[in-house]
Design a protein around this motif. Structure first.
Motif, PDB file in Angstrom:
ATOM      1  N   GLN A  28       0.779  -1.131   0.025  1.00 33.64           N
ATOM      2  CA  GLN A  28      -0.053   0.215   0.074  1.00 33.64           C
ATOM      3  C   GLN A  28       0.860   1.195  -0.156  1.00 33.64           C
ATOM      4  N   ASP A  29       0.424   2.285  -0.737  1.00 35.26           N
ATOM      5  CA  ASP A  29       0.915   3.568  -0.666  1.00 35.26           C
ATOM      6  C   ASP A  29       0.136   4.796  -1.328  1.00 35.26           C
ATOM      7  N   GLU A  30       0.407   5.900  -1.084  1.00 35.37           N
ATOM      8  CA  GLU A  30      -0.368   6.882  -1.803  1.00 35.37           C
ATOM      9  C   GLU A  30       0.466   7.864  -2.756  1.00 35.37           C
ATOM     10  N   THR A  31      -0.036   8.280  -3.913  1.00 36.28           N
ATOM     11  CA  THR A  31       0.706   9.143  -4.680  1.00 36.28           C
ATOM     12  C   THR A  31      -0.171  10.378  -4.962  1.00 36.28           C
ATOM     13  N   ARG A  32       0.451  11.760  -4.999  1.00 35.80           N
ATOM     14  CA  ARG A  32      -0.285  12.917  -5.186  1.00 35.80           C
ATOM     15  C   ARG A  32      -0.244  13.183  -6.801  1.00 35.80           C
ATOM     16  N   ILE A  63      -4.253   9.621  -4.564  1.00 41.31           N
ATOM     17  CA  ILE A  63      -4.795   8.416  -4.836  1.00 41.31           C
ATOM     18  C   ILE A  63      -4.171   7.122  -3.910  1.00 41.31           C
ATOM     19  N   TYR A  64      -4.924   6.969  -3.066  1.00 42.35           N
ATOM     20  CA  TYR A  64      -4.502   5.442  -2.256  1.00 42.35           C
ATOM     21  C   TYR A  64      -4.639   4.440  -2.638  1.00 42.35           C
ATOM     22  N   GLY A  65      -3.550   3.363  -2.740  1.00 40.99           N
ATOM     23  CA  GLY A  65      -3.769   2.369  -3.422  1.00 40.99           C
ATOM     24  C   GLY A  65      -3.220   1.023  -2.592  1.00 40.99           C
ATOM     25  N   ALA A  66      -3.536  -0.049  -2.960  1.00 42.88           N
ATOM     26  CA  ALA A  66      -3.339  -1.475  -2.482  1.00 42.88           C
ATOM     27  C   ALA A  66      -3.212  -2.413  -3.668  1.00 42.88           C
ATOM     28  N   ILE A  67      -1.930  -3.138  -3.905  1.00 45.25           N
ATOM     29  CA  ILE A  67      -1.725  -4.063  -4.954  1.00 45.25           C
ATOM     30  C   ILE A  67      -1.538  -5.326  -4.346  1.00 45.25           C
ATOM     31  N   GLU A  68      -1.786  -6.319  -4.953  1.00 45.27           N
ATOM     32  CA  GLU A  68      -1.406  -7.881  -4.774  1.00 45.27           C
ATOM     33  C   GLU A  68      -0.496  -8.576  -5.723  1.00 45.27           C
ATOM     34  N   PRO A  69       0.653  -8.312  -5.213  1.00 52.37           N
ATOM     35  CA  PRO A  69       1.732  -8.803  -6.333  1.00 52.37           C
ATOM     36  C   PRO A  69       1.617 -10.484  -6.918  1.00 52.37           C
ATOM     37  N   LEU A  70       0.946 -11.223  -6.029  1.00 54.42           N
ATOM     38  CA  LEU A  70       0.655 -12.457  -6.608  1.00 54.42           C
ATOM     39  C   LEU A  70      -0.467 -12.623  -7.474  1.00 54.42           C
ATOM     40  N   THR A  71      -1.352 -11.836  -7.424  1.00 47.65           N
ATOM     41  CA  THR A  71      -2.452 -12.052  -8.447  1.00 47.65           C
ATOM     42  C   THR A  71      -2.548 -10.910  -9.122  1.00 47.65           C
ATOM     43  N   GLY A  72      -2.135  -9.643  -8.967  1.00 44.28           N
ATOM     44  CA  GLY A  72      -2.237  -8.594  -9.879  1.00 44.28           C
ATOM     45  C   GLY A  72      -3.694  -7.775  -9.516  1.00 44.28           C
ATOM     46  N   ARG A 141       6.378   1.481  -8.216  1.00 40.50           N
ATOM     47  CA  ARG A 141       6.470   1.333  -9.671  1.00 40.50           C
ATOM     48  C   ARG A 141       5.327   1.465 -10.389  1.00 40.50           C
ATOM     49  N   LEU A 142       4.184   1.094  -9.796  1.00 39.70           N
ATOM     50  CA  LEU A 142       2.936   1.137 -10.257  1.00 39.70           C
ATOM     51  C   LEU A 142       2.712   2.627 -10.529  1.00 39.70           C
ATOM     52  N   TRP A 143       2.936   3.230  -9.315  1.00 38.66           N
ATOM     53  CA  TRP A 143       2.762   5.009  -9.708  1.00 38.66           C
ATOM     54  C   TRP A 143       3.342   5.550 -10.715  1.00 38.66           C
ATOM     55  N   GLN A 144       4.719   4.779 -11.107  1.00 40.26           N
ATOM     56  CA  GLN A 144       5.536   5.442 -11.936  1.00 40.26           C
ATOM     57  C   GLN A 144       4.826   5.279 -13.375  1.00 40.26           C
ATOM     58  N   ALA A 145       4.282   4.018 -13.688  1.00 40.41           N
ATOM     59  CA  ALA A 145       3.563   3.719 -14.851  1.00 40.41           C
ATOM     60  C   ALA A 145       2.233   4.298 -14.932  1.00 40.41           C
ATOM     61  N   LEU A 146       1.481   4.474 -13.867  1.00 38.83           N
ATOM     62  CA  LEU A 146       0.177   5.257 -14.167  1.00 38.83           C
ATOM     63  C   LEU A 146       0.386   6.838 -14.658  1.00 38.83           C
ATOM     64  N   LYS A 147       1.757   7.222 -14.134  1.00 37.99           N
ATOM     65  CA  LYS A 147       1.984   8.470 -14.526  1.00 37.99           C
ATOM     66  C   LYS A 147       2.528   9.061 -15.838  1.00 37.99           C
ATOM     67  N   LYS A 148       2.901   7.919 -15.977  1.00 39.30           N
ATOM     68  CA  LYS A 148       3.738   8.074 -17.367  1.00 39.30           C
ATOM     69  C   LYS A 148       2.937   8.787 -18.480  1.00 39.30           C
ATOM     70  N   PRO A 149       1.648   8.232 -18.735  1.00 39.53           N
ATOM     71  CA  PRO A 149       0.874   8.669 -19.712  1.00 39.53           C
ATOM     72  C   PRO A 149       0.216  10.180 -19.334  1.00 39.53           C
ATOM     73  N   LEU A 150       0.586  10.715 -18.347  1.00 38.25           N
ATOM     74  CA  LEU A 150       0.237  11.795 -17.939  1.00 38.25           C
ATOM     75  C   LEU A 150       1.302  13.154 -18.278  1.00 38.25           C
ATOM     76  N   LYS A 151       2.215  12.655 -18.640  1.00 36.93           N
ATOM     77  CA  LYS A 151       3.630  13.481 -18.904  1.00 36.93           C
ATOM     78  C   LYS A 151       3.318  14.482 -20.033  1.00 36.93           C
ATOM     79  N   ASN A 152       3.900  15.813 -19.755  1.00 32.86           N
ATOM     80  CA  ASN A 152       3.420  16.749 -20.998  1.00 32.86           C
ATOM     81  C   ASN A 152       2.000  16.829 -21.430  1.00 32.86           C
TER      82      ASN A 152
END
Length: 201
Positions: A28-32, A63-72, A141-152
């Motif tokens: 779990q983590d959060e991103t602004r 955005i608050y999130g939690a992910i399960e590495p085993l199942t996605g 790493r998920l936050w990085q992937a989600l923010k990539k389409p937001l660049k520029n």
């Protein structure tokens, strides 16, 4: 060290679980995110200096999130700020999503997570990662992937940004979450628990 600690916690949890209960490991983590433009690399012709338009408003949400590495599997929800009250709301919401499953929740030691005012549900067990070690939490790493389409990209309002983020969330697959979150130390500990449970029957 982290793998050993995780293994010990899983073993202790296993010993106290009622038969038939499911144990899940979540990160779990959060991103602004906000209207201030995220800049990134752009492709231009040789010798042409790249330029992009930017805006500077500071309006944002979390955005608050939690992910399960085993199942996605993934759980994502928006809140106005990062504090203990919003974190408690997220925990309450997450508990409903999990039903009767047990969950070990890997989190960092942000004040919002460590506050004595936080009421931890019976089936959610916090696992605090070492301080100043965000690399141990795969949701980064998920936050990085989600923010990539937001660049520029420029957004005229928070609602427009929300709609774009929702599009990104809708396209997110279990396989993508697994690909960015399957850290060896997590998978090895989970496989060890599965082995112990299978041989205990």
């Amino acid at each position: 060290m982290q793998e050993k600690k995780l293994g010990i916690i899983l073993n202790r949890l296993e010993e106290h679980l009622a038969p038939g209960k499911c144990v899940r490991y979540l990160c779990q983590d959060e991103t602004r995110v906000g209207l201030k433009t995220l800049t990134g690399k752009v492709i231009t012709a040789s010798g042409v200096k790249p330029t992009v338009k930017v805006i500077w408003p500071r309006d944002n949400f979390w955005i608050y999130g939690a992910i399960e590495p085993l199942t996605g599997d993934h759980f994502l929800y928006e809140y106005p700020k990062l504090d203990g009250e919003c974190f408690q709301q997220f925990l309450d919401w997450l508990s409903v999503q999990l039903g009767s499953d047990y969950a070990i929740l890997q989190i960092d030691q942000a004040p919002a997570h460590t506050s004595s005012a936080i009421s931890w549900q019976e089936f959610i067990i916090p696992l605090f990662q070492p301080p100043s070690a965000p690399e141990l939490n795969p949701i980064e790493r998920l936050w990085q992937a989600l923010k990539k389409p937001l660049k520029n990209q420029l957004f005229s309002s928070l609602q427009a940004l929300r709609e774009r983020i929702q599009e990104i969330f809708d396209q997110l697959t279990f396989e993508q979450v697994i690909s960015v979150s399957s850290y060896n130390f997590i998978l090895e500990a989970l496989l060890y628990l599965e082995f112990r449970l299978s041989h205990a029957k």
